[in-house]
Design an enzyme around this catalytic site. Structure first.
Site, PDB file in Angstrom:
ATOM      1  N   THR A 192       0.836  -1.207   0.000  1.00  0.00           N
ATOM      2  CA  THR A 192       0.000   0.000   0.000  1.00  0.00           C
ATOM      3  C   THR A 192       0.866   1.251   0.000  1.00  0.00           C
ATOM      4  O   THR A 192       1.967   1.243   0.556  1.00  0.00           O
ATOM      5  CB  THR A 192      -0.884  -0.037   1.271  1.00  0.00           C
ATOM      6  OG1 THR A 192      -1.856  -1.056   1.101  1.00  0.00           O
ATOM      7  CG2 THR A 192      -1.579   1.282   1.542  1.00  0.00           C
ATOM      8  N   ARG A 220     -14.123  -7.789   0.126  1.00  0.00           N
ATOM      9  CA  ARG A 220     -13.315  -7.368   1.290  1.00  0.00           C
ATOM     10  C   ARG A 220     -12.778  -5.943   1.110  1.00  0.00           C
ATOM     11  O   ARG A 220     -12.285  -5.564   0.055  1.00  0.00           O
ATOM     12  CB  ARG A 220     -12.156  -8.348   1.457  1.00  0.00           C
ATOM     13  CG  ARG A 220     -11.242  -8.063   2.637  1.00  0.00           C
ATOM     14  CD  ARG A 220     -10.008  -7.280   2.229  1.00  0.00           C
ATOM     15  NE  ARG A 220      -9.069  -7.155   3.357  1.00  0.00           N
ATOM     16  CZ  ARG A 220      -8.034  -6.335   3.360  1.00  0.00           C
ATOM     17  NH1 ARG A 220      -7.790  -5.568   2.314  1.00  0.00           N
ATOM     18  NH2 ARG A 220      -7.239  -6.266   4.398  1.00  0.00           N
ATOM     19  N   GLY A 222     -10.150  -3.162   3.042  1.00  0.00           N
ATOM     20  CA  GLY A 222      -9.130  -3.066   4.089  1.00  0.00           C
ATOM     21  C   GLY A 222      -9.220  -1.759   4.853  1.00  0.00           C
ATOM     22  O   GLY A 222     -10.230  -1.046   4.804  1.00  0.00           O
ATOM     23  N   ASP A 223      -8.155  -1.437   5.539  1.00  0.00           N
ATOM     24  CA  ASP A 223      -8.133  -0.246   6.390  1.00  0.00           C
ATOM     25  C   ASP A 223      -7.892   1.039   5.602  1.00  0.00           C
ATOM     26  O   ASP A 223      -8.296   2.122   6.034  1.00  0.00           O
ATOM     27  CB  ASP A 223      -7.030  -0.367   7.454  1.00  0.00           C
ATOM     28  CG  ASP A 223      -5.656  -0.524   6.809  1.00  0.00           C
ATOM     29  OD1 ASP A 223      -5.540  -1.301   5.835  1.00  0.00           O
ATOM     30  OD2 ASP A 223      -4.712   0.131   7.263  1.00  0.00           O
ATOM     31  N   THR A 243      -0.082   1.099   6.606  1.00  0.00           N
ATOM     32  CA  THR A 243       0.028  -0.065   5.724  1.00  0.00           C
ATOM     33  C   THR A 243       0.172  -1.295   6.602  1.00  0.00           C
ATOM     34  O   THR A 243       0.788  -1.223   7.658  1.00  0.00           O
ATOM     35  CB  THR A 243       1.236   0.055   4.773  1.00  0.00           C
ATOM     36  OG1 THR A 243       1.379  -1.190   4.062  1.00  0.00           O
ATOM     37  CG2 THR A 243       2.538   0.357   5.506  1.00  0.00           C
ATOM     38  N   GLY A 244      -0.396  -2.394   6.165  1.00  0.00           N
ATOM     39  CA  GLY A 244      -0.265  -3.609   6.960  1.00  0.00           C
ATOM     40  C   GLY A 244      -1.508  -4.457   6.861  1.00  0.00           C
ATOM     41  O   GLY A 244      -2.322  -4.282   5.946  1.00  0.00           O
ATOM     42  N   GLY A 246      -4.761  -5.010   7.215  1.00  0.00           N
ATOM     43  CA  GLY A 246      -5.802  -4.009   7.406  1.00  0.00           C
ATOM     44  C   GLY A 246      -6.829  -4.331   8.467  1.00  0.00           C
ATOM     45  O   GLY A 246      -7.333  -3.428   9.145  1.00  0.00           O
TER      46      GLY A 246
HETATM   47  N1  ASP Z   1      -3.475  -2.278   4.504  1.00  0.00           N
HETATM   48  C1  ASP Z   1      -3.810  -2.841   3.229  1.00  0.00           C
HETATM   49  C2  ASP Z   1      -5.076  -3.636   3.347  1.00  0.00           C
HETATM   50  O1  ASP Z   1      -5.249  -4.327   4.333  1.00  0.00           O
HETATM   51  C3  ASP Z   1      -2.748  -3.725   2.680  1.00  0.00           C
HETATM   52  C4  ASP Z   1      -1.394  -3.091   2.541  1.00  0.00           C
HETATM   53  O2  ASP Z   1      -0.981  -2.330   3.416  1.00  0.00           O
HETATM   54  O3  ASP Z   1      -0.727  -3.356   1.533  1.00  0.00           O
HETATM   55  O4  ASP Z   1      -5.852  -3.591   2.435  1.00  0.00           O
END
Ligand code: ASP
Length: 327
Positions: A192, A220, A222-223, A243-244, A246
């Site tokens: 991300t 789905r 994400g965050d 990022t992470g 989510g």
């Molecule tokens: N945070 C993002 C998600 O969960 C994924 C990412 O950080 O690459 O959609």
């Protein structure tokens, strides 16, 4: 009297006026994860750094020209969305069904106005669509087919969905299915992208854009586009992009939680970011955040071996880093 005012004016003219330099700061990320020195070839290392530098150039160019934090974060994220190495825009990961569905958000710390989109498939730069939601619609968050339709109606640049697809990302989906791997196993990182900035007028903004997780199913989200989870900006506290994994960032309302710790507990941005990342870690989540706030602080925190990251400010500070030991 006349003499006195003339005398006063002369005296004032003689005193050098201290023009405080306007200060601005921008911090960006291109995902956190298992980036370790022996995992990246020198060419890959350079390509990621070049990508981060190009985004920093775009964002800091806006701020140096006295532009707003909002314009700066959008400019930086657009550059990263167009770079196929990052999991946003072109180069986004694939859903289980083999599509690219993009999420993005932007937030203006001046007014706490925000715009977000989820699962969009045709807008070349999803962050621009998030901004259009914020500025041109009565809503904050649009998803799926309706968001695509809004984008078309607003005349934003459209692309064929194949524009987002890259062979490397498709291969990751195929490996995930064939070897029954988790989304993290196939890439060892989140990709991300995000940016936070404070401008010379002292206003903050945040933007985040992503393809989500490889093999995501059932619509789905994400965050990244969830205001308060992966993206938040509030002039009273800070601006955050995450990022992470989510799901954990949503459960902790990570970005908002960082701003609240700063605003109500008096923590420094670094303390707040570390505290929230520790909480995410305790729940089993991994990833990272970038933060900026009043005074032009530029911080990040991550609980993975690395994070694609960079910062630049009006003081001349400039840094791009990938591995943990670069801090
Ligand atoms: N945070 C993002 C998600 O969960 C994924 C990412 O950080 O690459 O959609």
């Amino acid at each position: 009297m006349r003499f006195l005012s003339l005398f006063g004016a002369l005296c004032l003219a003689a005193i050098p006026v201290a023009h405080a330099e306007p200060t601005w700061t921008i911090v960006i990320h291109g995902g956190a994860g298992g980036m370790e020195r022996d995992r990246l070839t020198p060419e890959q290392d350079k390509a990621f750094r070049d990508g981060l530098n190009a985004a920093l150039d775009a964002g800091s160019g806006v701020l140096a020209a006295n532009g707003s934090a909002l314009d700066a974060v959008e400019a930086a994220v657009r550059v990263l969305e167009d770079n196929p190495r990052f999991n946003a825009g072109r180069g986004a990961v694939f859903t289980w069904e083999g599509r690219n569905e993009l999420d993005a958000a932007i937030m203006d710390g001046r007014t706490r106005a925000a715009g977000a989109v989820a699962g969009v498939t045709r807008t070349r730069n999803p962050v621009g669509l998030a901004r259009a939601v914020m500025e041109d619609s009565p809503h904050v968050f649009l998803a799926g087919e309706g968001a695509d339709r809004f984008s078309l109606e607003k005349g934003l640049p459209q692309v064929d969905p194949s524009w987002f697809a890259t062979p490397e990302r498709l291969q990751q989906l195929e490996r995930m299915k064939a070897e029954k791997l988790s989304f993290y196993d196939v890439d060892q990182k989140y990709g991300t992208v995000g940016a936070v900035a404070i401008d010379a007028a002292g206003h903050v903004a945040a933007a985040t854009s992503t393809g989500g997780r490889t093999g995501k199913r059932w619509g789905r989200i994400g965050d990244a586009p969830v205001i308060g989870a992966g993206t938040y900006a509030d002039d009273r506290a800070c601006a955050v992009s995450a990022t992470g994994a989510g799901e954990y960032f949503i459960r902790v309302a990570a970005a908002h939680e960082i701003c609240v710790r700063i605003r109500l507990k008096g923590e420094t941005p670094k303390q707040a970011a570390d505290g929230v990342m520790a909480e995410i870690g305790q729940l089993g989540g991994t990833g990272g955040v970038i933060v900026t706030g009043p005074g032009g602080t530029a911080d990040w925190s991550f609980n993975t071996p690395g994070m694609h990251r960079g910062k630049a400010s009006s003081t001349g500070e400039r840094e791009v880093a990938i591995y943990k030991d670069e801090d």
